[in-house]
Motif scaffolding. Structure first.
Motif, PDB file in Angstrom:
ATOM      1  N   ASN A   1       0.802  -1.214   0.000  1.00 39.91           N
ATOM      2  CA  ASN A   1       0.000   0.000   0.000  1.00 39.91           C
ATOM      3  C   ASN A   1       0.836   1.266   0.000  1.00 39.91           C
ATOM      4  OD1 ASN A   1      -2.181  -1.741   0.198  1.00 39.91           O
ATOM      5  ND2 ASN A   1      -2.233  -1.612   2.410  1.00 39.91           N
ATOM      6  N   LEU A   2       0.313   2.253  -0.682  1.00 42.68           N
ATOM      7  CA  LEU A   2       0.996   3.539  -0.750  1.00 42.68           C
ATOM      8  C   LEU A   2       0.707   4.403   0.468  1.00 42.68           C
ATOM      9  CD1 LEU A   2       0.339   4.422  -4.496  1.00 42.68           C
ATOM     10  CD2 LEU A   2       2.364   3.388  -3.504  1.00 42.68           C
ATOM     11  N   PHE A   3      -0.485   4.243   1.025  1.00 43.74           N
ATOM     12  CA  PHE A   3      -0.872   5.012   2.195  1.00 43.74           C
ATOM     13  C   PHE A   3      -1.034   4.075   3.381  1.00 43.74           C
ATOM     14  CE2 PHE A   3      -2.391   7.542  -1.403  1.00 43.74           C
ATOM     15  CZ  PHE A   3      -1.741   8.734  -1.135  1.00 43.74           C
ATOM     16  N   PHE A   4      -1.217   4.618   4.559  1.00 43.25           N
ATOM     17  CA  PHE A   4      -1.277   3.820   5.772  1.00 43.25           C
ATOM     18  C   PHE A   4      -2.365   2.756   5.710  1.00 43.25           C
ATOM     19  CE2 PHE A   4      -2.618   2.895  10.100  1.00 43.25           C
ATOM     20  CZ  PHE A   4      -1.407   2.605  10.701  1.00 43.25           C
ATOM     21  N   ASP A   5      -3.519   3.133   5.208  1.00 40.19           N
ATOM     22  CA  ASP A   5      -4.657   2.218   5.210  1.00 40.19           C
ATOM     23  C   ASP A   5      -5.103   1.854   3.798  1.00 40.19           C
ATOM     24  OD1 ASP A   5      -6.633   0.639   6.454  1.00 40.19           O
ATOM     25  OD2 ASP A   5      -8.097   2.264   6.332  1.00 40.19           O
ATOM     26  N   GLY A   6      -4.169   1.719   2.880  1.00 41.94           N
ATOM     27  CA  GLY A   6      -4.523   1.317   1.530  1.00 41.94           C
ATOM     28  C   GLY A   6      -4.157   2.346   0.490  1.00 41.94           C
ATOM     29  N   GLY A   7      -4.988   2.447  -0.533  1.00 39.65           N
ATOM     30  CA  GLY A   7      -4.698   3.321  -1.652  1.00 39.65           C
ATOM     31  C   GLY A   7      -5.305   4.696  -1.530  1.00 39.65           C
TER      32      GLY A   7
ATOM     33  N   VAL B   1      -4.393   9.828   9.331  1.00 40.00           N
ATOM     34  CA  VAL B   1      -3.120   9.345   9.885  1.00 40.00           C
ATOM     35  C   VAL B   1      -1.964   9.674   8.941  1.00 40.00           C
ATOM     36  CG1 VAL B   1      -3.303   6.985   8.970  1.00 40.00           C
ATOM     37  CG2 VAL B   1      -1.960   7.413  11.025  1.00 40.00           C
ATOM     38  N   ASP B   2      -2.213   9.624   7.638  1.00 43.76           N
ATOM     39  CA  ASP B   2      -1.170   9.977   6.667  1.00 43.76           C
ATOM     40  C   ASP B   2      -0.775  11.444   6.818  1.00 43.76           C
ATOM     41  OD1 ASP B   2      -1.015   7.464   5.058  1.00 43.76           O
ATOM     42  OD2 ASP B   2      -3.114   7.943   4.661  1.00 43.76           O
ATOM     43  N   THR B   3      -1.776  12.299   6.974  1.00 44.33           N
ATOM     44  CA  THR B   3      -1.479  13.731   7.082  1.00 44.33           C
ATOM     45  C   THR B   3      -0.737  14.063   8.371  1.00 44.33           C
ATOM     46  OG1 THR B   3      -3.605  14.295   8.099  1.00 44.33           O
ATOM     47  CG2 THR B   3      -3.501  14.333   5.697  1.00 44.33           C
ATOM     48  N   SER B   4      -0.935  13.246   9.392  1.00 43.63           N
ATOM     49  CA  SER B   4      -0.224  13.516  10.647  1.00 43.63           C
ATOM     50  C   SER B   4       1.230  13.050  10.597  1.00 43.63           C
ATOM     51  CB  SER B   4      -0.954  12.875  11.830  1.00 43.63           C
ATOM     52  OG  SER B   4      -0.913  11.476  11.748  1.00 43.63           O
ATOM     53  N   PHE B   5       1.539  12.083   9.743  1.00 46.23           N
ATOM     54  CA  PHE B   5       2.917  11.598   9.624  1.00 46.23           C
ATOM     55  C   PHE B   5       3.723  12.355   8.579  1.00 46.23           C
ATOM     56  CE2 PHE B   5       1.794   8.091  12.289  1.00 46.23           C
ATOM     57  CZ  PHE B   5       2.999   7.669  12.820  1.00 46.23           C
TER      58      PHE B   5
ATOM     59  N   THR C   1       5.615   8.301  -0.888  1.00 44.39           N
ATOM     60  CA  THR C   1       4.276   8.604  -1.393  1.00 44.39           C
ATOM     61  C   THR C   1       3.785   9.931  -0.836  1.00 44.39           C
ATOM     62  OG1 THR C   1       3.728   6.267  -1.636  1.00 44.39           O
ATOM     63  CG2 THR C   1       1.887   7.790  -1.491  1.00 44.39           C
ATOM     64  N   LEU C   2       3.898  10.098   0.472  1.00 41.84           N
ATOM     65  CA  LEU C   2       3.415  11.326   1.093  1.00 41.84           C
ATOM     66  C   LEU C   2       4.223  12.540   0.635  1.00 41.84           C
ATOM     67  CD1 LEU C   2       2.686  10.102   4.720  1.00 41.84           C
ATOM     68  CD2 LEU C   2       1.050  10.535   2.877  1.00 41.84           C
TER      69      LEU C   2
END
Length: 88
Positions: A7-13, A18-22, A54-55
């Motif tokens: 996966n590219l993001f924490f919880d899938g595609g 959570v992605d924005t916080s990391f 990715t991020l």
């Protein structure tokens, strides 16, 4: 399969909160790595590296800081006479 980067993001595609916080954390890790290659904290963690890439590749993340932020961050770390600052 073992070792596969998925996966590219924490919880899938799809981007989640959570992605924005990391993203800021990954950005600061990149500032450190750009200054000293030995500070590649994500080395050996391919899934975290892919997530970070990715991020950091998102326009919203790239445009979220002013151009002078990387150098200001490094200057801040160095100014506190810490162990990490001594590596930069």
């Amino acid at each position: 399969p073992e070792g596969e980067v998925g996966n590219l993001f924490f919880d899938g595609g799809k981007l989640h909160l959570v992605d924005t916080s990391f993203a800021p954390y990954f950005m600061r890790l990149k500032f450190l790595k750009d200054k000293n290659r030995d500070l590649d904290i994500l080395d050996g963690f391919p899934k975290l590296q892919k997530w970070s890439e990715t991020l950091l590749g998102l326009d919203a993340v790239k445009n979220s800081v002013l151009p002078e932020v990387p150098e200001e961050y490094i200057r801040f770390i160095k100014s506190h006479n810490s162990y990490l600052g001594s590596l930069l």
